[in-house]
Design an enzyme around this catalytic site. Structure first.
Site, PDB file in Angstrom:
ATOM      1  N   ASN A 149      -4.263 -11.571  10.575  1.00  0.00           N
ATOM      2  CA  ASN A 149      -4.509 -11.775   9.149  1.00  0.00           C
ATOM      3  C   ASN A 149      -3.898 -13.091   8.680  1.00  0.00           C
ATOM      4  O   ASN A 149      -2.956 -13.578   9.292  1.00  0.00           O
ATOM      5  CB  ASN A 149      -3.907 -10.611   8.351  1.00  0.00           C
ATOM      6  CG  ASN A 149      -4.759  -9.368   8.426  1.00  0.00           C
ATOM      7  OD1 ASN A 149      -5.970  -9.439   8.360  1.00  0.00           O
ATOM      8  ND2 ASN A 149      -4.122  -8.220   8.575  1.00  0.00           N
ATOM      9  N   CYS A 170     -11.417  -5.334  11.586  1.00  0.00           N
ATOM     10  CA  CYS A 170     -10.439  -4.618  10.771  1.00  0.00           C
ATOM     11  C   CYS A 170     -10.792  -3.146  10.815  1.00  0.00           C
ATOM     12  O   CYS A 170     -11.959  -2.781  10.650  1.00  0.00           O
ATOM     13  CB  CYS A 170     -10.472  -5.134   9.332  1.00  0.00           C
ATOM     14  SG  CYS A 170      -9.370  -4.255   8.200  1.00  0.00           S
ATOM     15  N   HIS A 171      -9.791  -2.288  11.029  1.00  0.00           N
ATOM     16  CA  HIS A 171     -10.092  -0.860  11.173  1.00  0.00           C
ATOM     17  C   HIS A 171     -10.235  -0.139   9.840  1.00  0.00           C
ATOM     18  O   HIS A 171     -10.416   1.069   9.801  1.00  0.00           O
ATOM     19  CB  HIS A 171      -9.010  -0.175  12.025  1.00  0.00           C
ATOM     20  CG  HIS A 171      -7.614  -0.534  11.636  1.00  0.00           C
ATOM     21  ND1 HIS A 171      -6.788  -1.245  12.466  1.00  0.00           N
ATOM     22  CD2 HIS A 171      -6.904  -0.306  10.522  1.00  0.00           C
ATOM     23  CE1 HIS A 171      -5.623  -1.439  11.881  1.00  0.00           C
ATOM     24  NE2 HIS A 171      -5.668  -0.869  10.699  1.00  0.00           N
ATOM     25  N   HIS A 200     -11.300  -6.305   3.565  1.00  0.00           N
ATOM     26  CA  HIS A 200     -10.452  -5.511   2.671  1.00  0.00           C
ATOM     27  C   HIS A 200     -11.070  -5.303   1.293  1.00  0.00           C
ATOM     28  O   HIS A 200     -10.502  -4.596   0.468  1.00  0.00           O
ATOM     29  CB  HIS A 200      -9.059  -6.136   2.492  1.00  0.00           C
ATOM     30  CG  HIS A 200      -8.166  -5.946   3.673  1.00  0.00           C
ATOM     31  ND1 HIS A 200      -6.807  -6.211   3.611  1.00  0.00           N
ATOM     32  CD2 HIS A 200      -8.403  -5.547   4.941  1.00  0.00           C
ATOM     33  CE1 HIS A 200      -6.263  -5.976   4.799  1.00  0.00           C
ATOM     34  NE2 HIS A 200      -7.225  -5.571   5.615  1.00  0.00           N
ATOM     35  N   ARG A 269       2.264   3.810 -12.953  1.00  0.00           N
ATOM     36  CA  ARG A 269       1.210   4.817 -13.059  1.00  0.00           C
ATOM     37  C   ARG A 269       0.320   4.859 -11.825  1.00  0.00           C
ATOM     38  O   ARG A 269      -0.035   5.946 -11.346  1.00  0.00           O
ATOM     39  CB  ARG A 269       0.360   4.540 -14.299  1.00  0.00           C
ATOM     40  CG  ARG A 269      -0.787   5.527 -14.482  1.00  0.00           C
ATOM     41  CD  ARG A 269      -1.530   5.279 -15.775  1.00  0.00           C
ATOM     42  NE  ARG A 269      -2.668   6.197 -15.906  1.00  0.00           N
ATOM     43  CZ  ARG A 269      -3.515   6.194 -16.924  1.00  0.00           C
ATOM     44  NH1 ARG A 269      -3.345   5.327 -17.932  1.00  0.00           N
ATOM     45  NH2 ARG A 269      -4.528   7.034 -16.976  1.00  0.00           N
TER      46      ARG A 269
END
Length: 446
Positions: A149, A170-171, A200, A269
């Site tokens: 990355n 990428c998994h 991503h 939150r």
């Protein structure tokens, strides 16, 4: 033909163990040469011992194992190359996260995009280009699979600067698909999907079970099952509002937009109480590095000596190699490739993550068409920032790096342009010595 597979950065022990295990489950590779290369001889020794354990447990008597600290030696005669390198240790990459935090940009991982991802990219690119150019010179027909990355920027630069047959893996795509299937009680063999975007930040444009759309079932699970909602709070909020599910964890995705990390109350939150592996804790990668720094040898020994499961895993690499220079079984996967007629409403030539078909002919990306318009807005912003960062990295232009970071959604939601300039100046100063291509190049001419 006896194949040779080279592992560059073999000291990334978990990757090396899993990928070697997967390769040797294919009969075509049970007489192959596995060449492990790392510049750290200590980590290389652990990798060698781990692979020897796999070979012994599987009784793969015809496998030849090599280890070397010389990259050219590892690449000589290679049919496939796997890369899992990282440039710089904790003392370097912690600045990627801690300096932005000082200015108010709260980062979870920081290995993909935004200020932290871009500076990780700047440090890593020279080494990756050296590897790609060595492959181009020594084994030009090899398939190069990158796991390092930041995936999109590194692949984009190497694909633009060399003729190497490369894709990035990428998994998160298959991992998220498995998670969604589990939420609705569906076995993965009944699931099909089309996933596209950028690394991503790719979205499942359809998600089906035996040909039937199951997004309504996923929405019902997210809305009405607290255990499901709490597992991935950020991603579930994105799904409920954007209607498509995104790859990669909540923590990662909380960094890639302006909605979840710009105020402390939002972090509390959405990014603090999730039950998944990465809900969004600040500085998670730094805290992991701190844990590993003083006991990496003990951790390596534990990983090396864990009981060996010889069953093939879900990583794509072994299937791809088998399709191209193994037994030739076709394999479709999501890979990172340049956008030449693949996603119609993302930048031409940018690095996108789309379905790719692996075969004897090599790697053939598949045209997806348009992303839904609202997703294209989000993904275009990230893709264009990455394009600008790549251009700045290749030309040594600090101003372009600043501008790439200035338009990062989270950064721009928190800071003014002047504050971003000051932050980027400080990041360059912290990386002095790692980025010689930028020496003497001022950020902005006032």
């Amino acid at each position: 033909m006896t194949a040779k597979i080279a592992f560059i950065g073999a000291g990334s022990l978990v990757f090396t163990k899993n990928l070697v295990r997967d390769l040797l489950t294919f009969p075509a590779f049970q007489d192959s040469t596995i060449s492990l290369m790392d510049i750290d001889s200590g980590r290389l020794a652990f990798a060698k011992a781990a692979v020897e354990n796999i070979i012994a447990a599987g009784e793969y008597r015809d496998v030849k194992l090599e280890t070397t600290t010389n990259r050219e030696e590892a690449l000589q005669g290679a049919n496939g190359v796997l890369c899992t390198i990282m440039v710089g240790d904790l003392d370097v990459y912690r600045h990627d996260v801690e300096i932005p935090k000082k200015y108010g940009v709260d980062i979870n991982i920081g290995d993909t995009r935004g200020p932290a991802g871009i500076f990780r990219f700047l440090r890593t690119l020279p080494a990756m280009l050296d590897i790609a150019r060595d492959i181009e010179r020594i084994c030009p027909d090899a398939i190069f699979l990158n796991y390092s990355n930041p995936m999109a920027m590194l692949c984009r630069a190497m694909q633009g600067e060399t003729k190497v047959r490369i894709t990035g893996l990428c998994h998160s795509v298959q991992g998220t698909a498995s998670m969604l299937a589990g939420w609705i009680g569906a076995p993965m063999e009944e699931i099909t999907y089309t996933c596209a975007g950028i690394n991503h930040q790719a979205f499942y444009l359809d998600f089906k079970r035996n040909g039937e759309n199951v997004y309504p079932l996923i929405r019902d699970a997210v809305k009405n099952n607290p255990a499901v909602y709490n597992e991935e709070i950020v991603r579930n909020e994105m799904f409920l509002h954007l209607d498509y599910y995104v790859t990669e964890s909540s923590g990662h995705n909380s960094e890639y937009n302006a909605w979840f990390r710009k105020r402390p109350d939002l972090i509390e939150r959405y990014c603090t109480h999730g039950t998944g592996w990465n809900p969004g804790e600040y500085g998670a990668i730094v805290k992991y590095g701190e844990r590993m720094k003083n006991n990496w040898q003990q951790q390596m020994e534990e990983w090396r000596d864990r009981p060996i499961d010889l069953a093939r895993g879900e990583e794509y690499a072994s299937y791809i190699f088998n399709a191209v220079f193994g037994d030739g079984t076709l394999f479709k996967f999501n890979g990172n490739v340049r956008n030449f007629g693949l996603i119609d409403n993302l930048p031409e030539g940018a690095c996108v993550e789309v379905p790719v078909l692996a075969s004897r002919s090599g790697l053939s990306p598949i045209h997806v068409g348009k992303l839904p318009d609202h997703l294209a807005i989000l993904v275009n912003t990230s893709a264009r920032c990455e394009e600008l960062a790549v251009e700045g990295a290749l030309t040594g232009d600090k101003r372009k790096i600043f501008q790439a970071i200035a338009f990062d959604p989270l950064t721009s939601a928190v800071l003014s342009l002047q504050e971003i300039q000051e932050m980027v100046d400080e990041l360059f100063e912290a990386n002095r010595g790692w980025l010689p291509q930028f020496e003497g190049n001022e950020l902005i001419n006032s």
